[in-house]
Design a protein around this motif. Structure first.
Motif, PDB file in Angstrom:
ATOM      1  N   MET A  41      52.211  -0.824  29.080  1.00  0.00           N
ATOM      2  CA  MET A  41      52.121  -2.278  29.174  1.00  0.00           C
ATOM      3  C   MET A  41      50.868  -2.657  29.948  1.00  0.00           C
ATOM      4  N   THR A  66      56.627  -9.388  24.985  1.00  0.00           N
ATOM      5  CA  THR A  66      57.818  -9.247  25.819  1.00  0.00           C
ATOM      6  C   THR A  66      57.665 -10.028  27.122  1.00  0.00           C
ATOM      7  N   LYS A  67      56.487  -9.920  27.721  1.00  0.00           N
ATOM      8  CA  LYS A  67      56.233 -10.606  28.985  1.00  0.00           C
ATOM      9  C   LYS A  67      55.331 -11.818  28.798  1.00  0.00           C
ATOM     10  N   THR A 100      59.500 -15.116  23.879  1.00  0.00           N
ATOM     11  CA  THR A 100      59.192 -13.709  24.092  1.00  0.00           C
ATOM     12  C   THR A 100      60.436 -12.885  23.756  1.00  0.00           C
ATOM     13  N   PRO A 133      62.177  -8.825  24.126  1.00  0.00           N
ATOM     14  CA  PRO A 133      62.098  -7.427  24.536  1.00  0.00           C
ATOM     15  C   PRO A 133      62.584  -6.504  23.425  1.00  0.00           C
ATOM     16  N   ALA A 154      65.549  -3.984  22.559  1.00  0.00           N
ATOM     17  CA  ALA A 154      66.922  -3.941  23.078  1.00  0.00           C
ATOM     18  C   ALA A 154      67.776  -3.064  22.178  1.00  0.00           C
ATOM     19  N   THR A 203      71.537 -12.589  19.850  1.00  0.00           N
ATOM     20  CA  THR A 203      71.436 -11.391  20.682  1.00  0.00           C
ATOM     21  C   THR A 203      71.669 -11.776  22.145  1.00  0.00           C
ATOM     22  N   GLY A 204      71.189 -12.952  22.520  1.00  0.00           N
ATOM     23  CA  GLY A 204      71.427 -13.438  23.884  1.00  0.00           C
ATOM     24  C   GLY A 204      72.902 -13.458  24.229  1.00  0.00           C
ATOM     25  N   VAL A 242      74.302  -9.802  24.627  1.00  0.00           N
ATOM     26  CA  VAL A 242      73.943  -9.053  25.842  1.00  0.00           C
ATOM     27  C   VAL A 242      74.401  -9.769  27.112  1.00  0.00           C
ATOM     28  N   PHE A 274      67.127  -2.163  27.770  1.00  0.00           N
ATOM     29  CA  PHE A 274      66.112  -3.175  27.507  1.00  0.00           C
ATOM     30  C   PHE A 274      64.759  -2.577  27.839  1.00  0.00           C
ATOM     31  N   ASP A 275      63.797  -2.867  27.027  1.00  0.00           N
ATOM     32  CA  ASP A 275      62.516  -2.200  27.164  1.00  0.00           C
ATOM     33  C   ASP A 275      61.428  -3.148  26.666  1.00  0.00           C
ATOM     34  N   TYR A 276      60.206  -2.683  26.803  1.00  0.00           N
ATOM     35  CA  TYR A 276      59.084  -3.380  26.192  1.00  0.00           C
ATOM     36  C   TYR A 276      59.279  -3.372  24.667  1.00  0.00           C
TER      37      TYR A 276
END
Ligand SMILES: [Zn+2]
Lengths: 118, 687
Positions: free
Chosen positions: B285, B513-514, B529, B531, B533, B555-556, B559, B570-572
């Motif tokens: 990243m 993502t960020k 954005t 991530p 997942a 998805t929100g 999770v 969770f990841d980049y």
């Protein structure tokens, strides 16, 4: 009879250029925003916002589904008179604001006086 | 066997600066002599026929191919003059057809006079090396000459993205560090003649990938498209006469130049700038900046990318031939959407790219994810050109930037039928949100930023092909840029692995993502954005069997409320390949387009309608749009809304700072050091 030359040209959703005065003006309230050769942002009120104000985090941790406030800020430019949001920029903290519209005023004036002649 | 002489066009065979040959070649004497042979009406019919031929080729390829990207029309077909200039195309993706120019010009230069190769009627050529034109290693191109009465009169091509190309990781390799690890790189070369393929060569290419059968079948799909187009082109050339055909094909290019000059004259002279940021480089990243300054003067456009971050040590780099083709979408699909596509439309653009940037990478750079930085360039160029065109009669062609995120996933392994298969999960990419328009919202689940005419995969077809199925597929909630008109939302979807015989290799590649990638315009906000997942060892399949599974709305929601058991990760957006097996779930949230205008100007009824449809949350209604409504009836309370909005405007004036005061404080800040590893000098200077 009124002057046929349009003294104002709308060049963005909330921005006019006043060709007589050669200044930026707010399209909503006609408030002056500085010389048309300069960046209109210099005539705005500016605010640095956390992106989480706008994009809601869903979970905690490093990856929240929202932008990371340490990497990304939202810069909002407002009309000082009517408060309309003229521009948003997503920038890393401290990154210079973009001079996004630098219009050639002489060409713009020439174009509109040519239109008047038709 | 004697070699039949083919009459070639006059062609400058010095191609040391191949990338510069994206622009049209000088007119040949035959092109010049027959340029005005046809009446305007006959010419417009001719040009329409070329478009129809390209469209037919694209459909043939989509119907016969296997790769999910190819079938969802991450593809393009092109028709070219004898010198290799694109004179017509069908999309899919226009830049696939544009990038076909370089392997054709390379072939004309290198192989036309090489005794062991030559160019003859029925020859089939193929290329995968981005140095010679393909946009990145998976965008493989087949191309064929059109030869009538011994005269080379044109070319055709068929390009599509291949799911696996034998890189160090399946699919695309984001972590590849050099050109020798990002997949098969074939020089433009002959793989068949007399309309037949060399089976040994085709099988050899398949043998270089993880899924030979798919590779072989998809080469054949591309070649079938080309042979169909060649047959149609030859018929026209025979009917018209070769000279008239050559003159008219060239006229398509030159007419494009006339049209673009006329259009550019209508826009205000000036410099329009946009700066966007990518938050990763594949294997790590970190922020990279893509800066684009577009200076328009008269009928010329000068694009300067100075300020763009340096080449990075992973695969998020592009060769210098890419940036100009990147402009195909804002030009062909927006500003000049009413003009038939040809390379003539890009001829007035002069590109200035400093050496050593991620958009002018060295020949040894990995570029299998070249599209990622160019998507950002496209977003920046889109923003800048829309600002240029606002004060014109073409406002109906404008929009905020469509989503530039491209979180695509791949799965490679043995499928439920015992066959090796590779899939690209294109739904969240090809189903990204469109940009908001001056008078309407952006389209939900629209297209990837590189091609407005792609489609998402058919869910049932994917489920038949791979050992997994979809457990929900929604329009992403709050997944777009807010504004007076909002961006379109992307697709929010998840897959569960099912009946995996062994292990399926799965990973993703993307960004955003960020840092969001689709800026809003004129006060609109950016798209969301997302991530990476995934859930290892979920009990979703058990829950389905026992009737205890309610598909979530997002998805929100999944999770946030942990709607199934399992290990949540969770990841980049680019996470390296993992092995997944039955019950493992991966979620892919597509991103949305940018918003247009001040959110406080949005019609309150449209806000509540979005809430009712589940496209936005209550948070957004209250905090962004400042709309008061009755939570039971969802009726807008107009007076209270106006009061809330007045208060919000007053608050802006209270907390906003005068420019100079703001800048003094702002300049003291900077991102964390680890975020600047790949940035170059911060902030440095930009054009
Ligand atoms: Zn104002």
């Amino acid at each position: 009879m009124a002057d046929k030359t349009p003294s104002k040209v709308q060049v963005a959703e909330y921005l006019d250029i006043n060709l007589d005065l050669e200044v930026w003006e707010c399209n909503k309230c006609s408030h002056g925003l500085g010389a048309a050769t300069q960046n209109y942002k210099e005539g705005c009120l500016i605010r640095d916002r956390s992106p989480e104000d706008i994009h809601q985090p869903i979970i905690e941790g490093e990856y929240t589904f929202a932008p990371d406030p340490e990497w990304c800020r939202i810069i909002e430019c407002y009309c000082p008179n009517c408060g309309v949001l003229i521009d948003t920029e997503y920038l890393p903290p401290g990154h210079p604001l973009t001079h996004d519209m630098e219009i050639d005023i002489e060409q713009l004036k020439a174009k509109h006086s040519a239109n008047e002649g038709q | 066997m004697s070699i039949q002489e083919v009459t070639l066009p006059e062609f400058n065979t010095d191609i040391d600066d191949l990338f510069a040959r994206m622009n049209p070649e000088p007119q040949t004497s035959m092109e010049e002599e027959y340029a005005d042979e046809m009446s305007d009406i006959d010419f417009s019919i001719f040009r329409h026929k070329l478009a129809t031929i390209a469209t037919e080729g694209k459909e043939v390829m989509a119907k016969l191919g296997v790769s999910s990207a190819l079938r969802s029309e991450d593809s393009g077909t092109g028709v070219y003059t004898a010198s290799g200039d694109m004179c017509g195309a069908a999309a899919g993706v226009y830049y696939h057809a544009l990038s076909g120019q370089l392997p054709i010009k390379y072939t004309l230069s290198k192989w036309a006079t090489e005794e062991s190769v030559r160019i003859e009627d029925g020859d089939i050529f193929f290329s995968t090396d981005p140095i010679y034109g393909a946009t990145h290693t998976p965008d493989q191109i087949a191309f064929m000459p059109v030869i009538v009465d011994g005269i080379l009169v044109g070319w055709v091509s068929a390009v599509a993205h291949q799911a696996d190309v034998g890189a160090m990781e399946p699919g695309l390799s984001a972590v590849a560090r050099n050109a020798w690890s990002d997949g098969v790189r074939l020089l433009p070369q002959k793989i068949g003649s007399n309309y037949g393929l060399r089976e040994d060569l085709v099988q050899s290419i398949g043998n270089m990938t993880r899924v030979p059968d798919e590779q072989v079948l998809d080469i054949k799909a591309r070649v079938a498209a080309c042979t169909r187009m060649v047959r149609r082109m030859k018929k026209i050339a025979e009917d018209l006469g070769t000279e008239s055909f050559v003159g008219a094909a060239r006229r398509c290019v030159d007419d494009g130049r006339v049209q673009v000059r006329r259009r550019l004259q209508e826009f205000n002279d000036g410099t329009y700038r946009s700066t966007v940021f990518i938050d990763g480089v594949g294997g790590d990243m970190g922020l990279q900046r893509i800066h684009c300054a577009i200076t328009k003067k008269g009928d010329e456009l000068h694009v300067n990318l100075q300020g763009t971050s340096p080449q990075n040590p992973f695969a998020f780099n592009a060769y210098a031939s890419m940036p100009v083709t990147t402009l195909a979408n804002p030009f062909f699909s927006y500003l000049l959407s009413d003009v038939p596509p040809s390379v003539g439309l890009l001829d007035q653009i002069k590109m200035e790219i400093p050496d050593g940037t991620c958009l002018s990478a060295s020949a040894d750079a990995a570029v299998s994810c070249s599209l990622w930085p160019t998507f950002l360039l496209q977003a920046a160029a889109h923003c800048a050109t829309m600002k240029m065109a606002f004060d014109s009669d073409h406002r109906d062609k404008l929009s905020a930037t469509q989503s530039a995120n491209a979180v695509g996933g791949y799965g490679v392994g043995v499928n439920q039928h015992g066959l090796l298969a590779a899939d690209l999960y294109v739904d969240p990419v090809n189903g990204s949100g469109g940009g908001a328009r001056p008078d309407a919202d952006g389209v939900d689940v629209f297209a990837g930023i590189w091609g407005n005419y792609m489609d998402t995969n058919d869910a049932e077809e994917l489920e038949i092909r791979g050992p997994y199925y979809k457990i929900y597929s929604r329009i992403a909630r709050d997944g777009h840029g807010f504004g007076k008109f909002r961006g379109g939302s992307g697709q929010d979807t998840a897959y569960v692995a099912h009946k995996v015989p062994d292990a399926l290799s799965h990973g993703t590649m993307g960004f955003g993502t960020k840092f969001p990638t689709a800026p809003g315009i004129f006060g609109g906000y950016a798209g969301n954005t997302t991530p990476g997942a995934y859930i290892i060892g979920s009990d979703v399949i058990d829950r389905m069997r026992s009737g205890e599974w309610d598909a979530p709305n997002s998805t929100g929601e999944l999770v946030e409320n942990r709607l199934c058991e399992g290990e949540y990760n969770f990841d980049y957006a680019t996470y390296p390949a993992i092995n997944v097996t039955d019950g493992d779930v991966w979620m892919m949230v597509g991103a949305g387009g940018g918003g247009w205008g001040d959110a406080l100007e949005r019609d309150p009824q449209m806000v509540v309608d979005d809430l009712r449809a589940g496209v936005i949350s209550e948070f957004t209604v209250k905090e962004i749009y400042k709309v008061a409504y009755d939570p039971e009836s969802l009726l807008v309370e107009a007076d209270e809304t106006e009061k809330l909005r007045d208060e919000a405007r007053a608050e802006r004036k209270q907390v906003g700072k005068p420019y100079n005061e703001f800048i003094q404080e702002w300049e003291q800040q900077s991102p964390p050091e680890h975020a600047l590893k790949y940035f170059g000098e911060f902030p440095g200077t930009v054009a």
